[in-house]
Design a protein around this motif. Structure first.
Motif, PDB file in Angstrom:
ATOM      1  N   ASP A 278      -1.742   6.199   8.054  1.00 14.06           N
ATOM      2  CA  ASP A 278      -2.611   5.068   8.384  1.00 14.06           C
ATOM      3  C   ASP A 278      -3.083   5.258   9.823  1.00 14.06           C
ATOM      4  O   ASP A 278      -2.372   5.832  10.651  1.00 14.06           O
TER       5      ASP A 278
ATOM      6  N   HIS B  79      -5.525   7.502   5.974  1.00 17.45           N
ATOM      7  CA  HIS B  79      -5.772   6.518   4.917  1.00 17.45           C
ATOM      8  C   HIS B  79      -5.837   5.178   5.633  1.00 17.45           C
ATOM      9  O   HIS B  79      -4.809   4.659   6.061  1.00 17.45           O
TER      10      HIS B  79
ATOM     11  N   ILE C 132       0.837  -1.198   0.000  1.00 17.91           N
ATOM     12  CA  ILE C 132       0.000   0.000   0.000  1.00 17.91           C
ATOM     13  C   ILE C 132       0.873   1.250   0.000  1.00 17.91           C
ATOM     14  O   ILE C 132       0.598   2.209  -0.723  1.00 17.91           O
TER      15      ILE C 132
ATOM     16  N   LYS D 218      -9.551   2.556   2.834  1.00 23.81           N
ATOM     17  CA  LYS D 218      -8.902   1.584   1.963  1.00 23.81           C
ATOM     18  C   LYS D 218      -9.927   0.548   1.533  1.00 23.81           C
ATOM     19  O   LYS D 218     -10.743   0.145   2.370  1.00 23.81           O
ATOM     20  N   PRO D 219      -9.881   0.099   0.309  1.00 24.17           N
ATOM     21  CA  PRO D 219      -9.028   0.597  -0.770  1.00 24.17           C
ATOM     22  C   PRO D 219      -9.575   1.928  -1.273  1.00 24.17           C
ATOM     23  O   PRO D 219     -10.787   2.128  -1.333  1.00 24.17           O
TER      24      PRO D 219
END
Length: 121
Positions: free
Chosen positions: A60, A85, A20, A105-106
């Protein structure tokens, strides 16, 4: 697709899933950004925040099952815009940062670029 919306922007990617992180790197570079570093752990992220100069970050919500509160707080303290994200919903974000953009995500690569551009003002 996204043009060069991030020309000249220096970005930090904080993501514990290497694939990712690499996709984010490619998409952001395609939009004109320079990636100053990628961190997969809290310690690495905090070290990069101390060591590197950058304009924005993609973060993240959890790194190796640890919340990223300290990283989000450090970015906010430095007035560095960032977007989350994550595969987690907003209830998993640090409470004091739930007003920040969250891309699930995604995600569509163009959405990440646009969210970062908007966060930069």
């Amino acid at each position: 697709m996204t043009g060069k919306l991030l020309d000249g922007c220096r970005v930090l990617i904080v993501e514990d899933e290497l694939l990712i992180a690499m996709v984010l790197e490619e998409n952001l570079e395609d939009a004109g950004a320079t990636i100053v570093g990628m961190a997969g752990s809290l310690a690495d992220a905090l070290a990069l925040i101390e060591r590197e100069a950058f304009d924005a970050a993609v973060l993240d919500a959890r790194l190796d099952d640890e919340p990223v509160t300290a990283v989000a707080d450090a970015l906010a303290a430095g007035a560095i815009p960032f977007v989350f994200h994550s595969g987690y919903g907003p209830e998993h974000l640090p409470a004091q940062h739930r007003h920040r953009p969250l891309l699930r995500k995604p995600s569509d690569p163009a959405a990440v670029v646009l969210a970062l551009r908007d966060a930069l003002g």
